[in-house]
Design an enzyme around this catalytic site. Structure first.
Site, PDB file in Angstrom:
ATOM      1  CG  PHE A  28      -2.228   1.112   1.235  1.00  0.00           C
ATOM      2  CD1 PHE A  28      -3.152   1.060   0.884  1.00  0.00           C
ATOM      3  CD2 PHE A  28      -1.551   2.398   2.325  1.00  0.00           C
ATOM      4  CE1 PHE A  28      -4.248   1.847   1.339  1.00  0.00           C
ATOM      5  CE2 PHE A  28      -2.641   2.871   3.150  1.00  0.00           C
ATOM      6  CZ  PHE A  28      -3.856   2.940   2.029  1.00  0.00           C
ATOM      7  CB  SER A  54      -0.011  13.063  10.084  1.00  0.00           C
ATOM      8  OG  SER A  54       0.323  12.850  10.640  1.00  0.00           O
ATOM      9  N   GLY A  98      -7.568  -1.167   7.620  1.00  0.00           N
ATOM     10  CA  GLY A  98      -6.426  -1.498   7.695  1.00  0.00           C
ATOM     11  C   GLY A  98      -5.936  -1.436   9.988  1.00  0.00           C
ATOM     12  NE  ARG A  99      -6.580   5.387   9.840  1.00  0.00           N
ATOM     13  CZ  ARG A  99      -6.546   6.096  10.508  1.00  0.00           C
ATOM     14  NH1 ARG A  99      -8.119   6.654  10.445  1.00  0.00           N
ATOM     15  NH2 ARG A  99      -6.081   7.002   9.124  1.00  0.00           N
ATOM     16  CB  ILE A 110       6.864  -8.640  36.213  1.00  0.00           C
ATOM     17  CG1 ILE A 110       6.255  -7.015  36.323  1.00  0.00           C
ATOM     18  CG2 ILE A 110       7.082  -8.853  36.417  1.00  0.00           C
ATOM     19  CD1 ILE A 110       4.561  -7.439  35.305  1.00  0.00           C
ATOM     20  CD  GLU A 127      -1.964   0.718   8.106  1.00  0.00           C
ATOM     21  OE1 GLU A 127      -3.725   0.790   8.820  1.00  0.00           O
ATOM     22  OE2 GLU A 127      -2.271  -0.531   7.602  1.00  0.00           O
ATOM     23  CB  THR A 186       0.038   9.692  14.276  1.00  0.00           C
ATOM     24  OG1 THR A 186      -0.279  10.105  14.105  1.00  0.00           O
ATOM     25  CG2 THR A 186       1.249   9.433  13.675  1.00  0.00           C
ATOM     26  CB  SER A 187      -1.625   8.297  19.101  1.00  0.00           C
ATOM     27  OG  SER A 187      -1.261   6.641  19.290  1.00  0.00           O
ATOM     28  CD  GLU A 188       0.644  12.015  18.690  1.00  0.00           C
ATOM     29  OE1 GLU A 188       0.728  11.347  17.247  1.00  0.00           O
ATOM     30  OE2 GLU A 188       1.128  11.974  19.909  1.00  0.00           O
TER      31      GLU A 188
HETATM   32  N1  CAA Z   1     -14.302   6.392   4.091  1.00  0.00           N
HETATM   33  C1  CAA Z   1     -14.535   7.132   2.936  1.00  0.00           C
HETATM   34  N2  CAA Z   1     -14.679   8.311   3.361  1.00  0.00           N
HETATM   35  C2  CAA Z   1     -14.036   9.131   4.594  1.00  0.00           C
HETATM   36  C3  CAA Z   1     -13.513   8.116   5.421  1.00  0.00           C
HETATM   37  C4  CAA Z   1     -13.662   7.368   5.460  1.00  0.00           C
HETATM   38  N3  CAA Z   1     -13.210   6.789   6.238  1.00  0.00           N
HETATM   39  N4  CAA Z   1     -13.087   9.539   6.255  1.00  0.00           N
HETATM   40  C5  CAA Z   1     -12.851  10.131   5.900  1.00  0.00           C
HETATM   41  N5  CAA Z   1     -14.145  10.315   4.074  1.00  0.00           N
HETATM   42  C6  CAA Z   1     -13.452  11.167   3.310  1.00  0.00           C
HETATM   43  C7  CAA Z   1     -14.801  12.781   3.931  1.00  0.00           C
HETATM   44  O1  CAA Z   1     -16.052  12.556   3.977  1.00  0.00           O
HETATM   45  C8  CAA Z   1     -14.332  13.777   2.756  1.00  0.00           C
HETATM   46  O2  CAA Z   1     -15.253  13.482   1.564  1.00  0.00           O
HETATM   47  P1  CAA Z   1     -15.733  15.063   1.171  1.00  0.00           P
HETATM   48  O3  CAA Z   1     -14.306  15.291   0.063  1.00  0.00           O
HETATM   49  O4  CAA Z   1     -16.478  14.151  -0.357  1.00  0.00           O
HETATM   50  O5  CAA Z   1     -16.299  15.256   1.397  1.00  0.00           O
HETATM   51  C9  CAA Z   1     -12.726  13.170   2.303  1.00  0.00           C
HETATM   52  O6  CAA Z   1     -12.519  11.763   2.690  1.00  0.00           O
HETATM   53  C10 CAA Z   1     -11.758  13.816   3.378  1.00  0.00           C
HETATM   54  O7  CAA Z   1     -12.234  13.964   5.152  1.00  0.00           O
HETATM   55  P2  CAA Z   1     -11.409  14.871   5.597  1.00  0.00           P
HETATM   56  O8  CAA Z   1     -11.745  16.343   4.955  1.00  0.00           O
HETATM   57  O9  CAA Z   1     -11.924  14.466   6.707  1.00  0.00           O
HETATM   58  O10 CAA Z   1     -10.010  14.943   5.202  1.00  0.00           O
HETATM   59  P3  CAA Z   1      -8.345  15.312   5.267  1.00  0.00           P
HETATM   60  O11 CAA Z   1      -7.723  16.033   4.419  1.00  0.00           O
HETATM   61  O12 CAA Z   1      -8.876  16.381   6.628  1.00  0.00           O
HETATM   62  O13 CAA Z   1      -7.413  14.098   6.857  1.00  0.00           O
HETATM   63  C11 CAA Z   1      -7.127  12.595   8.419  1.00  0.00           C
HETATM   64  C12 CAA Z   1      -8.117  13.662   7.552  1.00  0.00           C
HETATM   65  C13 CAA Z   1      -8.273  11.967   9.192  1.00  0.00           C
HETATM   66  C14 CAA Z   1      -6.007  14.242   9.288  1.00  0.00           C
HETATM   67  C15 CAA Z   1      -6.883  11.768   7.140  1.00  0.00           C
HETATM   68  O14 CAA Z   1      -5.282  13.009   6.232  1.00  0.00           O
HETATM   69  C16 CAA Z   1      -5.376  10.799   7.456  1.00  0.00           C
HETATM   70  O15 CAA Z   1      -6.186   9.968   8.587  1.00  0.00           O
HETATM   71  N6  CAA Z   1      -4.308  10.813   8.083  1.00  0.00           N
HETATM   72  C17 CAA Z   1      -3.799   9.899   8.240  1.00  0.00           C
HETATM   73  C18 CAA Z   1      -2.420   9.049   7.164  1.00  0.00           C
HETATM   74  C19 CAA Z   1      -2.530   7.995   7.233  1.00  0.00           C
HETATM   75  O16 CAA Z   1      -3.261   7.321   8.148  1.00  0.00           O
HETATM   76  N7  CAA Z   1      -1.863   7.331   7.206  1.00  0.00           N
HETATM   77  C20 CAA Z   1      -1.026   5.714   6.951  1.00  0.00           C
HETATM   78  C21 CAA Z   1      -0.216   5.330   5.920  1.00  0.00           C
HETATM   79  S1  CAA Z   1      -0.765   4.009   5.489  1.00  0.00           S
HETATM   80  C22 CAA Z   1       0.690   2.735   6.758  1.00  0.00           C
HETATM   81  O17 CAA Z   1       0.814   3.330   7.627  1.00  0.00           O
HETATM   82  C23 CAA Z   1       0.768   1.468   6.357  1.00  0.00           C
HETATM   83  C24 CAA Z   1       2.164   1.115   6.830  1.00  0.00           C
HETATM   84  O18 CAA Z   1       2.347   1.256   6.981  1.00  0.00           O
HETATM   85  C25 CAA Z   1       1.677  -0.488   7.488  1.00  0.00           C
END
Ligand code: CAA
Length: 387
Positions: free
Chosen positions: A122, A131, A241-242, A336, A362, A364-366
């Site tokens: 992915f 983030s 995934g989370r 322990i 996937e 951060t806690s923040e």
């Molecule tokens: N399912 C479907 N759509 C979703 C959704 C969900 N769970 N959550 C939000 N959306 C949609 C919203 O409805 C919105 O849609 P529209 O444009 O149609 O209105 C769009 O997505 C944007 O939503 P937000 O405005 O909430 O988005 P944002 O830019 O403010 O970001 C965030 C929100 C929570 C900060 C997000 O960017 C995020 O989760 N960041 C963390 C990134 C992350 O987890 N990365 C992981 C990398 S992969 C990895 O780690 C794998 C590995 O190594 C093992």
């Protein structure tokens, strides 16, 4: 309301526990030391059906639901968290993407391979977009029936080892997150290259590295979802995934608790096993309570994802809490064990090194607190433009 696992869920849990004990536990310490990519163990996971676990049977998978996947993943993580993350990414972030957003021909071509012997990864994160995942800059430009992808991805689990990558790219930068599109990209695509595995603190056998795309051609038929739908595809996949990472954290926490209980029962100091002393008993009691609470948050999040609607905040609560419990459980297990816990030989310091990443990847806690707070308060409470 029924808090008991059903017969098929118990069977999945017991089979995975037995498999992990038999096939994975004994080599986990060596794999961590060597940081060698665990192809032999992945083959065993394929043979036992855990890679492709959620792919429907018509494409050669086991057809399990997310709760079944979660139960199995906890057991794999308890034995080896590095294998657990590879299984999680393959099943919930990769195979699920092809299954839900791939065209029929793509599914027929790729899903049987993912269920048999090809690994999926992915690729969302970029050096400047962690983030803030919507800030990705990798570009995909359409040329007839092809897209050409150019850019760089960072911290990719399985980079250079996996056979297929779900890659997110900007197809219409003016539209921000609504201009992102997802693609299925094979490892041997021209213009695709990888950085070396990065040295890291934990889950060392699950290699992490960079990915470089230089005009990589991807047929339009290998697009996942509609153009512009990619960000929602990414976040919907990350919901699943989370839960997987929360299950990984739960597995680590359970392993730490088991090791701590076992050691407290046999380590004699001041003429008694240390488990007789209240200082140890209370620690273990608190830990057991927190592990139990994490377990039910994780199971519930997995179950909720099979119900209608979006459950992102419930998933965030499970991942936030289970990852904290994993780190705490590993620290307590080390304490322990005293001096022995600090030594590699006892296998508890590995649990701490493996646990830490569950608070980071996937989301951060923040970020998870932000998601939960948004659900409680909405964005307006923090002011315009606040995240
Ligand atoms: N399912 C479907 N759509 C979703 C959704 C969900 N769970 N959550 C939000 N959306 C949609 C919203 O409805 C919105 O849609 P529209 O444009 O149609 O209105 C769009 O997505 C944007 O939503 P937000 O405005 O909430 O988005 P944002 O830019 O403010 O970001 C965030 C929100 C929570 C900060 C997000 O960017 C995020 O989760 N960041 C963390 C990134 C992350 O987890 N990365 C992981 C990398 S992969 C990895 O780690 C794998 C590995 O190594 C093992």
């Amino acid at each position: 309301m029924d808090f008991a696992l059903g017969p098929s869920e118990k069977a999945i849990q017991e089979a995975a526990r037995e498999f992990a004990r038999r096939e994975l536990v004994s080599g986990a310490m060596r794999r961590d030391e060597e940081a060698s990519f665990p192809w032999p163990e992945l083959r065993r996971l394929w043979d036992a059906g855990y890679l492709g676990f959620t792919i429907p049977e018509r494409w050669g998978g086991a057809g399990a639901d997310l709760l079944g996947h979660t139960l199995a993943l906890v057991e794999i993580a308890k034995a080896d968290a590095a294998l657990a993350v590879l299984m999680e990414v393959h099943n919930t972030l990769h195979a699920a993407a092809v299954l839900r957003w791939g065209g029929e021909d793509l599914k027929d071509e790729v899903l049987p391979r993912l269920a048999r012997d090809r690994l999926g990864a992915f690729a969302l994160t970029e050096p400047q977009a962690g983030s803030d995942a919507a800030a990705i800059e990798t570009r995909a430009v359409q040329e007839g029936d092809l897209w050409r992808l150019t850019g760089q991805k960072a911290f990719i689990t399985g980079a250079g080892e996996a056979d297929y990558y779900v890659v997110f790219a900007q197809t219409d930068p003016a539209r921000g997150h609504r201009g992102i599109t997802a693609f299925e990209v094979p490892k041997d695509a021209p213009g695709l290259s990888f950085g070396p595995p990065q040295a890291k603190m934990g889950i060392r056998a699950a290699h992490t590295g960079a990915m470089f795309l230089d005009g990589v051609p991807v047929p339009d038929a290998w697009r996942l979802g509609a153009p512009g739908e990619g960000f929602r595809v990414a976040l919907a996949l990350l919901d699943q995934g989370r839960v997987g990472i929360a299950a990984q954290a739960l597995g680590i926490a359970e392993a730490a608790l088991e090791k701590a209980v076992e050691y407290a029962g046999r380590r004699v100091q001041f003429g008694r096993p240390i488990g007789h002393f209240q200082g140890i008993r209370w620690r273990l009691a608190d830990l057991a309570t927190e592990v139990e609470a994490a377990r039910w948050l994780v199971y519930r999040a997995a179950w909720l994802l099979g119900q209608p609607g979006r459950h992102t905040a419930d998933v965030s609560k499970a991942k936030l809490f289970a990852s904290q419990v994993a780190v705490k459980a590993a620290l307590e297990a080390i304490q322990i064990h005293g001096g022995y816990g600090y030594m590699r030989e006892y296998g508890v310091e590995r649990l701490l090194r493996d646990a830490k990443i569950t608070e980071i990847y996937e989301g951060t806690s923040e970020i998870h607190r932000l998601v939960v707070a948004d659900e409680l308060l909405g964005r307006l409470a923090a002011g315009p433009g606040a995240k």
